[in-house]
Design a protein around this motif. Structure first.
Motif, PDB file in Angstrom:
ATOM      1  N   LEU A  46       3.288   5.109   5.589  1.00 49.23           N
ATOM      2  CA  LEU A  46       3.474   3.445   5.876  1.00 49.23           C
ATOM      3  C   LEU A  46       1.966   2.912   5.356  1.00 49.23           C
ATOM      4  N   ASP A  47       0.929   3.748   5.704  1.00 47.37           N
ATOM      5  CA  ASP A  47      -0.262   3.152   5.086  1.00 47.37           C
ATOM      6  C   ASP A  47      -0.434   2.969   3.846  1.00 47.37           C
ATOM      7  N   ALA A  48      -0.086   4.182   3.084  1.00 48.85           N
ATOM      8  CA  ALA A  48      -0.267   4.409   1.889  1.00 48.85           C
ATOM      9  C   ALA A  48       0.708   3.119   0.932  1.00 48.85           C
ATOM     10  N   ALA A  49       1.897   3.016   1.559  1.00 56.57           N
ATOM     11  CA  ALA A  49       2.837   2.071   1.204  1.00 56.57           C
ATOM     12  C   ALA A  49       2.183   0.651   0.998  1.00 56.57           C
ATOM     13  N   GLU A  50       1.526   0.450   2.092  1.00 62.60           N
ATOM     14  CA  GLU A  50       0.996  -0.884   2.185  1.00 62.60           C
ATOM     15  C   GLU A  50      -0.384  -1.081   1.196  1.00 62.60           C
ATOM     16  N   LEU A  51      -1.153  -0.171   0.964  1.00 66.14           N
ATOM     17  CA  LEU A  51      -2.125  -0.130   0.118  1.00 66.14           C
ATOM     18  C   LEU A  51      -1.465  -0.203  -1.085  1.00 66.14           C
ATOM     19  N   ALA A  52      -0.629   0.613  -1.703  1.00 72.39           N
ATOM     20  CA  ALA A  52       0.028   0.211  -3.035  1.00 72.39           C
ATOM     21  C   ALA A  52       0.588  -1.026  -3.522  1.00 72.39           C
ATOM     22  N   ALA A  53       0.833  -1.788  -2.421  1.00 72.47           N
ATOM     23  CA  ALA A  53       1.222  -2.972  -2.623  1.00 72.47           C
ATOM     24  C   ALA A  53       0.372  -4.232  -3.067  1.00 72.47           C
ATOM     25  N   ALA A  54      -1.150  -3.840  -2.756  1.00 74.93           N
ATOM     26  CA  ALA A  54      -2.012  -4.620  -2.846  1.00 74.93           C
ATOM     27  C   ALA A  54      -2.120  -5.176  -4.494  1.00 74.93           C
ATOM     28  N   GLY A  55      -2.553  -6.575  -4.591  1.00 71.82           N
ATOM     29  CA  GLY A  55      -2.775  -7.017  -5.922  1.00 71.82           C
ATOM     30  C   GLY A  55      -1.329  -7.346  -6.619  1.00 71.82           C
ATOM     31  N   THR A  56      -0.207  -6.949  -5.995  1.00 68.61           N
ATOM     32  CA  THR A  56       0.968  -7.171  -6.938  1.00 68.61           C
ATOM     33  C   THR A  56       1.438  -8.809  -6.833  1.00 68.61           C
ATOM     34  N   ASP A  57       2.097  -9.428  -8.136  1.00 72.51           N
ATOM     35  CA  ASP A  57       2.714 -10.408  -8.024  1.00 72.51           C
ATOM     36  C   ASP A  57       4.255 -10.585  -7.911  1.00 72.51           C
ATOM     37  N   VAL A  58       4.931  -9.373  -8.117  1.00 72.82           N
ATOM     38  CA  VAL A  58       6.267  -9.202  -7.802  1.00 72.82           C
ATOM     39  C   VAL A  58       6.620  -7.820  -7.135  1.00 72.82           C
ATOM     40  N   LEU A  59       7.128  -7.837  -6.159  1.00 67.36           N
ATOM     41  CA  LEU A  59       7.644  -6.768  -5.552  1.00 67.36           C
ATOM     42  C   LEU A  59       8.948  -6.616  -5.384  1.00 67.36           C
ATOM     43  N   VAL A  60       9.531  -5.435  -5.785  1.00 71.08           N
ATOM     44  CA  VAL A  60      11.054  -5.081  -5.723  1.00 71.08           C
ATOM     45  C   VAL A  60      11.193  -3.909  -4.686  1.00 71.08           C
ATOM     46  N   ASN A  61      11.764  -4.302  -3.560  1.00 73.57           N
ATOM     47  CA  ASN A  61      12.003  -3.205  -2.673  1.00 73.57           C
ATOM     48  C   ASN A  61      13.205  -2.490  -2.783  1.00 73.57           C
ATOM     49  N   ASN A  62      13.494  -1.163  -3.420  1.00 74.15           N
ATOM     50  CA  ASN A  62      14.595  -0.994  -3.713  1.00 74.15           C
ATOM     51  C   ASN A  62      14.822   0.506  -3.251  1.00 74.15           C
ATOM     52  N   ALA A  63      14.007   1.154  -2.866  1.00 81.09           N
ATOM     53  CA  ALA A  63      14.066   2.703  -2.396  1.00 81.09           C
ATOM     54  C   ALA A  63      15.149   2.557  -1.315  1.00 81.09           C
ATOM     55  N   PHE A  69       8.535  -3.768   5.070  1.00 78.75           N
ATOM     56  CA  PHE A  69       7.702  -4.670   5.873  1.00 78.75           C
ATOM     57  C   PHE A  69       6.311  -4.471   5.540  1.00 78.75           C
ATOM     58  N   ARG A  70       5.948  -3.164   5.442  1.00 78.56           N
ATOM     59  CA  ARG A  70       4.677  -3.050   5.134  1.00 78.56           C
ATOM     60  C   ARG A  70       4.303  -3.225   3.650  1.00 78.56           C
ATOM     61  N   LEU A  71       5.014  -2.996   2.520  1.00 79.36           N
ATOM     62  CA  LEU A  71       4.817  -3.347   1.539  1.00 79.36           C
ATOM     63  C   LEU A  71       4.659  -4.800   1.018  1.00 79.36           C
ATOM     64  N   ILE A  72       5.596  -5.611   1.749  1.00 75.88           N
ATOM     65  CA  ILE A  72       5.382  -7.183   1.697  1.00 75.88           C
ATOM     66  C   ILE A  72       4.174  -7.619   2.596  1.00 75.88           C
ATOM     67  N   ARG A  73       3.613  -6.834   3.548  1.00 72.49           N
ATOM     68  CA  ARG A  73       2.476  -7.098   4.126  1.00 72.49           C
ATOM     69  C   ARG A  73       1.456  -6.752   3.095  1.00 72.49           C
ATOM     70  N   GLY A  74       1.366  -5.743   2.309  1.00 74.70           N
ATOM     71  CA  GLY A  74       0.382  -5.378   1.590  1.00 74.70           C
ATOM     72  C   GLY A  74       0.192  -6.515   0.406  1.00 74.70           C
ATOM     73  N   ALA A  75       1.367  -6.957  -0.153  1.00 80.46           N
ATOM     74  CA  ALA A  75       1.514  -8.032  -1.157  1.00 80.46           C
ATOM     75  C   ALA A  75       0.951  -9.204  -0.893  1.00 80.46           C
TER      76      ALA A  75
END
Length: 266
Positions: A80-97, A125-131
């Motif tokens: 989850l920590d890596a997921a949140e970091l991966a989303a930093a700086g994104t303009d569009v996030l598609v949570n699909n997995a 949640f973590r990806l949104i939090r990172g983005a």
């Protein structure tokens, strides 16, 4: 008497994501692959996230002639920590997995239930939090959560999947309320059964759970409640995702774009 003004010509506005960075999870196949290619075709730089490194490399190779780019990013979303970091700086996030197991509740392995909720609810949640910090900073962002008709309706033998998708619908609405004043929209795309490996893999489980032959699963289980008696193609879902990222969808937030062939019309 003056003549009425001539009608204004309507012009379709194409999706242009040039200069935007998108992140798509579960990108190596099925809906995620279709979404990645659609957003890259619109000019986005797409971070394609999946555990399947070989699948991501094949996807990147397939995308070479598109106006945008695809950057493979091998990641297990249970980190989850890596997921949140991966989303930093994104303009569009598609949570699909997503993942699926079909079992009665009393036979459902608790560890699998935990994994499904981690990948399909906690990781978004973590990806949104990172983005969000980047999206808020620029006053623009698009969050699209690939939910399911099972985010709106339950089915027997899918306790983890249904629970995760119901939770994702709620998370998406909360993000919409918080982000509205900052130019960020959040929506779900909620399809019925899509022609993907995830659906194909559950046919045997469905046959066993319902006590019927596999060849009867499609008509008697998967498509039983759908007025349109066919599977959805991944590209149809990707087009719905693209619409929610486009200029005509800026007022669409906190809702679910349902692609269920009439399932929820009953």
């Amino acid at each position: 008497m003056t003549a009425p003004p001539a009608p204004t010509a309507l012009h379709a506005t194409p999706l242009d994501l040039g200069g935007r960075t998108a992140l798509v999870t579960g990108a190596a196949g099925g809906i995620g692959r279709a979404c990645t290619l659609r957003l890259a075709a619109a000019g986005a730089k797409v971070r394609a996230v999946d555990r399947d490194g070989a699948g991501l490399e094949a996807l990147a190779e397939h995308s070479r002639d598109l106006s945008g780019t695809v950057e493979p990013h091998v990641l297990d979303l249970t980190d989850l920590d890596a997921a949140e970091l991966a989303a930093a700086g994104t303009d569009v996030l598609v949570n699909n997995a997503g993942l699926q197991l079909v079992r009665p509740i009393e036979e459902f392995p608790p560890d699998v239930f935990h994994t499904v909720l981690t990948v399909m609810l906690e990781a978004p949640f973590r990806l949104i939090r990172g983005a969000l910090p980047h999206m808020y900073g620029q006053g623009w962002g698009r969050i699209v959560n690939v939910s399911s008709v099972h985010g709106l309706r339950a089915s027997a033998y899918k306790s983890a999947y249904v629970a995760a998708k119901h939770g994702l619908e709620g998370l998406s609405k909360t993000a919409a309320l918080e982000g509205a004043a900052r130019g960020v929209t959040s929506n779900c795309v909620s399809p019925a059964y899509v022609r993907t490996p995830l659906v194909e893999r559950q046919i045997a489980d469905q046959a066993r759970a319902h006590g019927i032959p596999e060849e009867r699963v499609l008509s008697e289980v998967l498509l039983q409640d759908s007025a349109v008696k066919r599977l959805i193609e991944p590209e149809d879902v990707a087009e719905a995702v693209a619409y929610l990222c486009g200029p005509r969808a800026s007022f669409v937030t906190g809702t679910s774009l349902v692609l269920d062939g009439g399932w929820t019309a009953h």
